[in-house]
Scaffold this motif. Structure first.
Motif, PDB file in Angstrom:
ATOM      1  N   ARG A 189     -21.723  40.666 -12.682  1.00  0.00           N
ATOM      2  CA  ARG A 189     -20.551  40.694 -11.795  1.00  0.00           C
ATOM      3  C   ARG A 189     -20.477  39.443 -10.930  1.00  0.00           C
ATOM      4  NH1 ARG A 189     -16.892  43.010 -13.956  1.00  0.00           N
ATOM      5  NH2 ARG A 189     -15.811  42.527 -12.006  1.00  0.00           N
ATOM      6  N   LEU A 190     -21.639  38.911 -10.526  1.00  0.00           N
ATOM      7  CA  LEU A 190     -21.631  37.677  -9.738  1.00  0.00           C
ATOM      8  C   LEU A 190     -20.999  36.533 -10.523  1.00  0.00           C
ATOM      9  CD1 LEU A 190     -25.172  37.742  -8.056  1.00  0.00           C
ATOM     10  CD2 LEU A 190     -22.962  38.008  -6.925  1.00  0.00           C
ATOM     11  N   VAL A 191     -21.385  36.424 -11.778  1.00  0.00           N
ATOM     12  CA  VAL A 191     -20.829  35.352 -12.614  1.00  0.00           C
ATOM     13  C   VAL A 191     -19.359  35.611 -12.909  1.00  0.00           C
ATOM     14  CG1 VAL A 191     -20.990  34.203 -14.849  1.00  0.00           C
ATOM     15  CG2 VAL A 191     -23.078  34.830 -13.618  1.00  0.00           C
ATOM     16  N   ALA A 192     -19.037  36.861 -13.258  1.00  0.00           N
ATOM     17  CA  ALA A 192     -17.651  37.204 -13.593  1.00  0.00           C
ATOM     18  C   ALA A 192     -16.720  36.983 -12.410  1.00  0.00           C
ATOM     19  CB  ALA A 192     -17.567  38.659 -14.061  1.00  0.00           C
ATOM     20  N   GLY A 193     -17.248  37.179 -11.192  1.00  0.00           N
ATOM     21  CA  GLY A 193     -16.408  37.006 -10.009  1.00  0.00           C
ATOM     22  C   GLY A 193     -15.931  35.591  -9.796  1.00  0.00           C
ATOM     23  N   LEU A 194     -16.642  34.622 -10.372  1.00  0.00           N
ATOM     24  CA  LEU A 194     -16.260  33.222 -10.206  1.00  0.00           C
ATOM     25  C   LEU A 194     -15.583  32.651 -11.442  1.00  0.00           C
ATOM     26  CD1 LEU A 194     -19.412  31.831  -8.358  1.00  0.00           C
ATOM     27  CD2 LEU A 194     -17.220  32.521  -7.377  1.00  0.00           C
ATOM     28  N   ARG A 195     -15.504  33.441 -12.518  1.00  0.00           N
ATOM     29  CA  ARG A 195     -14.901  32.943 -13.765  1.00  0.00           C
ATOM     30  C   ARG A 195     -13.396  33.155 -13.721  1.00  0.00           C
ATOM     31  NH1 ARG A 195     -18.001  35.180 -18.909  1.00  0.00           N
ATOM     32  NH2 ARG A 195     -16.375  33.913 -19.879  1.00  0.00           N
ATOM     33  N   SER A 196     -12.750  32.411 -12.836  1.00  0.00           N
ATOM     34  CA  SER A 196     -11.297  32.507 -12.672  1.00  0.00           C
ATOM     35  C   SER A 196     -10.732  31.098 -12.522  1.00  0.00           C
ATOM     36  CB  SER A 196     -10.953  33.354 -11.439  1.00  0.00           C
ATOM     37  OG  SER A 196      -9.570  33.278 -11.159  1.00  0.00           O
ATOM     38  N   PHE A 197      -9.804  30.758 -13.382  1.00  0.00           N
ATOM     39  CA  PHE A 197      -9.223  29.408 -13.334  1.00  0.00           C
ATOM     40  C   PHE A 197      -8.565  29.101 -11.989  1.00  0.00           C
ATOM     41  CE2 PHE A 197      -5.663  26.445 -14.253  1.00  0.00           C
ATOM     42  CZ  PHE A 197      -6.421  25.344 -14.658  1.00  0.00           C
ATOM     43  N   PRO A 198      -7.786  30.022 -11.388  1.00  0.00           N
ATOM     44  CA  PRO A 198      -7.187  29.709 -10.081  1.00  0.00           C
ATOM     45  C   PRO A 198      -8.210  29.409  -8.993  1.00  0.00           C
ATOM     46  CG  PRO A 198      -6.055  31.571 -11.076  1.00  0.00           C
ATOM     47  CD  PRO A 198      -7.261  31.296 -11.916  1.00  0.00           C
ATOM     48  N   LEU A 199      -9.406  30.015  -9.067  1.00  0.00           N
ATOM     49  CA  LEU A 199     -10.420  29.752  -8.043  1.00  0.00           C
ATOM     50  C   LEU A 199     -10.905  28.304  -8.073  1.00  0.00           C
ATOM     51  CD1 LEU A 199     -12.696  32.952  -8.038  1.00  0.00           C
ATOM     52  CD2 LEU A 199     -10.997  32.257  -6.350  1.00  0.00           C
ATOM     53  N   MET A 200     -10.706  27.611  -9.186  1.00  0.00           N
ATOM     54  CA  MET A 200     -11.110  26.208  -9.257  1.00  0.00           C
ATOM     55  C   MET A 200     -10.303  25.334  -8.311  1.00  0.00           C
ATOM     56  SD  MET A 200     -11.630  25.700 -13.372  1.00  0.00           S
ATOM     57  CE  MET A 200     -11.826  23.935 -13.161  1.00  0.00           C
ATOM     58  N   ALA A 201      -9.157  25.858  -7.839  1.00  0.00           N
ATOM     59  CA  ALA A 201      -8.352  25.096  -6.883  1.00  0.00           C
ATOM     60  C   ALA A 201      -9.084  24.910  -5.560  1.00  0.00           C
ATOM     61  CB  ALA A 201      -7.014  25.808  -6.642  1.00  0.00           C
ATOM     62  N   ILE A 202      -9.957  25.852  -5.211  1.00  0.00           N
ATOM     63  CA  ILE A 202     -10.618  25.811  -3.902  1.00  0.00           C
ATOM     64  C   ILE A 202     -11.483  24.560  -3.738  1.00  0.00           C
ATOM     65  CG2 ILE A 202     -12.260  27.001  -2.407  1.00  0.00           C
ATOM     66  CD1 ILE A 202     -11.178  29.643  -3.577  1.00  0.00           C
ATOM     67  N   PRO A 203     -12.454  24.285  -4.637  1.00  0.00           N
ATOM     68  CA  PRO A 203     -13.249  23.069  -4.458  1.00  0.00           C
ATOM     69  C   PRO A 203     -12.425  21.793  -4.537  1.00  0.00           C
ATOM     70  CG  PRO A 203     -13.763  24.135  -6.558  1.00  0.00           C
ATOM     71  CD  PRO A 203     -12.957  25.096  -5.763  1.00  0.00           C
ATOM     72  N   LEU A 204     -11.369  21.804  -5.327  1.00  0.00           N
ATOM     73  CA  LEU A 204     -10.545  20.597  -5.458  1.00  0.00           C
ATOM     74  C   LEU A 204      -9.818  20.280  -4.156  1.00  0.00           C
ATOM     75  CD1 LEU A 204      -9.133  21.187  -9.048  1.00  0.00           C
ATOM     76  CD2 LEU A 204     -10.740  19.409  -8.351  1.00  0.00           C
ATOM     77  N   PHE A 205      -9.232  21.271  -3.527  1.00  0.00           N
ATOM     78  CA  PHE A 205      -8.514  21.017  -2.270  1.00  0.00           C
ATOM     79  C   PHE A 205      -9.485  20.671  -1.136  1.00  0.00           C
ATOM     80  CE2 PHE A 205      -4.908  23.444  -4.222  1.00  0.00           C
ATOM     81  CZ  PHE A 205      -3.973  22.430  -4.117  1.00  0.00           C
ATOM     82  N   ILE A 206     -10.654  21.282  -1.124  1.00  0.00           N
ATOM     83  CA  ILE A 206     -11.648  20.933  -0.100  1.00  0.00           C
ATOM     84  C   ILE A 206     -12.087  19.477  -0.274  1.00  0.00           C
ATOM     85  CG2 ILE A 206     -14.009  21.376   0.686  1.00  0.00           C
ATOM     86  CD1 ILE A 206     -13.547  24.325   0.087  1.00  0.00           C
ATOM     87  N   LEU A 207     -12.324  19.068  -1.510  1.00  0.00           N
ATOM     88  CA  LEU A 207     -12.712  17.680  -1.773  1.00  0.00           C
ATOM     89  C   LEU A 207     -11.584  16.725  -1.389  1.00  0.00           C
ATOM     90  CD1 LEU A 207     -14.632  15.561  -2.890  1.00  0.00           C
ATOM     91  CD2 LEU A 207     -13.754  16.064  -5.191  1.00  0.00           C
ATOM     92  N   ALA A 208     -10.345  17.097  -1.665  1.00  0.00           N
ATOM     93  CA  ALA A 208      -9.215  16.253  -1.289  1.00  0.00           C
ATOM     94  C   ALA A 208      -9.178  16.039   0.217  1.00  0.00           C
ATOM     95  CB  ALA A 208      -7.902  16.885  -1.766  1.00  0.00           C
ATOM     96  N   GLY A 209      -9.420  17.101   0.980  1.00  0.00           N
ATOM     97  CA  GLY A 209      -9.435  16.965   2.438  1.00  0.00           C
ATOM     98  C   GLY A 209     -10.539  16.054   2.925  1.00  0.00           C
ATOM     99  N   ALA A 210     -11.734  16.158   2.317  1.00  0.00           N
ATOM    100  CA  ALA A 210     -12.848  15.297   2.709  1.00  0.00           C
ATOM    101  C   ALA A 210     -12.559  13.839   2.386  1.00  0.00           C
ATOM    102  CB  ALA A 210     -14.133  15.757   2.008  1.00  0.00           C
ATOM    103  N   LEU A 211     -11.972  13.582   1.230  1.00  0.00           N
ATOM    104  CA  LEU A 211     -11.630  12.209   0.842  1.00  0.00           C
ATOM    105  C   LEU A 211     -10.558  11.621   1.755  1.00  0.00           C
ATOM    106  CD1 LEU A 211     -11.571  12.701  -3.032  1.00  0.00           C
ATOM    107  CD2 LEU A 211     -13.227  11.340  -1.745  1.00  0.00           C
ATOM    108  N   MET A 212      -9.616  12.458   2.156  1.00  0.00           N
ATOM    109  CA  MET A 212      -8.586  11.992   3.088  1.00  0.00           C
ATOM    110  C   MET A 212      -9.193  11.585   4.420  1.00  0.00           C
ATOM    111  SD  MET A 212      -5.459  14.651   2.641  1.00  0.00           S
ATOM    112  CE  MET A 212      -4.783  14.023   4.162  1.00  0.00           C
ATOM    113  N   ASN A 213     -10.140  12.361   4.881  1.00  0.00           N
ATOM    114  CA  ASN A 213     -10.754  12.083   6.174  1.00  0.00           C
ATOM    115  C   ASN A 213     -11.530  10.767   6.140  1.00  0.00           C
ATOM    116  OD1 ASN A 213     -11.136  12.917   8.859  1.00  0.00           O
ATOM    117  ND2 ASN A 213     -13.182  13.672   8.387  1.00  0.00           N
ATOM    118  N   ASP A 214     -12.281  10.527   5.074  1.00  0.00           N
ATOM    119  CA  ASP A 214     -13.087   9.320   4.976  1.00  0.00           C
ATOM    120  C   ASP A 214     -12.291   8.124   4.467  1.00  0.00           C
ATOM    121  OD1 ASP A 214     -15.491  10.360   5.951  1.00  0.00           O
ATOM    122  OD2 ASP A 214     -15.997  11.222   4.008  1.00  0.00           O
ATOM    123  N   GLY A 215     -11.126   8.379   3.907  1.00  0.00           N
ATOM    124  CA  GLY A 215     -10.313   7.281   3.381  1.00  0.00           C
ATOM    125  C   GLY A 215      -9.273   6.755   4.345  1.00  0.00           C
ATOM    126  N   GLY A 216      -9.315   7.203   5.607  1.00  0.00           N
ATOM    127  CA  GLY A 216      -8.382   6.706   6.607  1.00  0.00           C
ATOM    128  C   GLY A 216      -7.035   7.389   6.612  1.00  0.00           C
TER     129      GLY A 216
END
Length: 416
Positions: free
Chosen positions: A45-72
């Motif tokens: 169930r732990l693995v199945a809970g993360l096997r969702s394509f829409p959930l992949m948006a979460i790390p991408l948007f978090i990374l985008a915010g971090a890059l924006m902060n360090d990129g001026g």
């Protein structure tokens, strides 16, 4: 099983266990003590809970915010907000809110917003005569707009959990987030007049044009991402990838501030936050599965509907429940655990699942300001370097405004 889940989770929290571990520990304990459920199912169930394509948006948007902060990019957005609204009474407070609205339209994370904008704006506000408690409370409140305004991580998780359109959640979340921001700016103006906080110097037309020119490409990121999702050009997950790519191009090639060293730093910061969020999501998925297996949703539905089948009363119960939940439980976990329980109740009395999702997310946004969890307020209080009680005292008027807006979102659609 239900009693073990509840008591085990509460006991683990009381002894100071991290939320994710408390959720997972209570789930595994209930499985261990239940007959016929092997522990291997927990791992599945732990693995199945993360096997969702829409959930992949979460790390991408978090990374985008971090890059924006360090990129001026964040700094340019703040300069633009200062030029646009800084000259009104309490201008830095308005700048804080407007910046968080724009930044929240890219990062999707209130924690990222509170940290990024707080480090820049809280010291400036204190230097200009605002109390440290007011600056911390305001920044925490402004960061919660990211919970509602797309690409909100909480809206993504609700969409996945409730199996409803994330695009529709984003569409209405944008309207609500902008409305909240406008009301918060108006409130900041009123409080600034009462407390005697200053207006900043009016910038020249040339300076306004310069900051607008510098920020126009950054401002295009949320427009392109949200527009693409809304009109079906790409999914929310693909929109996250677009945001990351755009942040790299702007920060590295256009503004020339995003070096390889900064990219590495951004990825490390993002990975730390991503790991914490995804661990909570995985554990919460296991806990929610255990609740459903134990028949809790049906019991809760029968109990609530036994009290009333009036949507007005049901929505009041849901609001009170989630305001309390938000005080002690992290928002992503709360959505995954309680949505399967309360969604059948809402559907039974004719409440739209999109409307329900927005109500739940706003409640949990308010929870980011309320101790003992109140993670956004804890972050900004730490940045301000003050005791928590100072920022809590200053947050009380903002909480009143936020709760009033919550009830407007809850009941106005029923009158239309």
């Amino acid at each position: 099983m239900p009693a073990i889940l509840g008591l085990g989770f509460a006991a683990l929290l009381l002894i100071g266990t991290p939320v994710a571990i408390a959720i997972g520990g209570a789930s595994l304990l209930s499985m261990f003590l239940s007959e016929g459920i092997p522990l291997e199912v927990g791992a599945q169930r732990l693995v199945a809970g993360l096997r969702s394509f829409p959930l992949m948006a979460i790390p991408l948007f978090i990374l985008a915010g971090a890059l924006m902060n360090d990129g001026g990019i964040t700094r340019r957005l703040i300069d633009f907000a200062y030029a646009a609204v800084g000259s009104i009474r309490g201008g830095l407070a308005a700048v804080n809110i407007l910046t968080n609205m724009i930044f929240g339209g890219i990062s999707g994370s209130s924690v990222a917003d509170a940290s990024a904008t707080g480090k820049i704006l809280i010291p400036q506000m204190v230097k200009r005569g605002y109390t440290a408690g007011f600056a911390a409370a305001l920044t925490a409140l402004a960061s919660t707009i990211a919970v509602v305004i797309p690409p909100s991580i909480n809206l993504i998780i609700y969409g996945v959990t409730a199996e409803v359109s994330i695009g529709s959640l984003f569409f209405w979340g944008l309207y609500i987030g902008v409305a909240f921001g406008f009301v918060y700016i108006l409130t900041a103006y009123v409080l600034a007049r009462i407390k005697g906080y200053p207006a900043e110097e009016r910038v020249s037309r040339r300076e306004l044009l310069r900051t607008s020119k510098d920020a126009v490409l950054a401002l295009m990121i949320p427009i392109v991402v949200l527009g693409g999702i809304r009109f079906g050009v790409f999914t929310a997950t693909e929109g996250g990838a677009v945001a990351v790519l755009t942040a790299v191009i702007l920060g590295g090639l256009v503004y020339r501030e995003l070096t390889w060293a900064k990219i590495k730093k951004s990825m490390v910061e993002a990975l730390m936050l991503i790991a914490a969020i995804m661990l909570i999501i995985a554990m919460a998925q296991l806990y929610a599965w255990a609740l459903v297996t134990g028949g809790i949703p049906g019991l809760v539905a029968d109990f609530v509907l036994g009290i009333s089948d009036n949507p007005v009363v049901i929505l009041l119960v849901i609001n009170v429940l989630f305001l309390l939940i938000g005080m002690v439980l992290e928002g992503n976990a709360a959505i995954i655990i309680f949505t399967p329980i309360l969604l059948p109740v809402a559907l039974a009395v004719g409440i739209d699942p999109i409307h329900l999702g927005l109500i739940i997310v706003i409640n949990l946004a308010i929870g980011l300001l309320t101790p003992p969890v109140g993670i956004s307020l804890l972050i900004t209080t730490r940045i301000a370097g003050i005791p928590l009680q100072e920022s809590v005292r200053e947050a009380i008027p903002w909480l009143g405004v936020a709760i009033a807006l919550l009830f407007a979102v809850t009941y106005i659609p029923l009158l239309l």
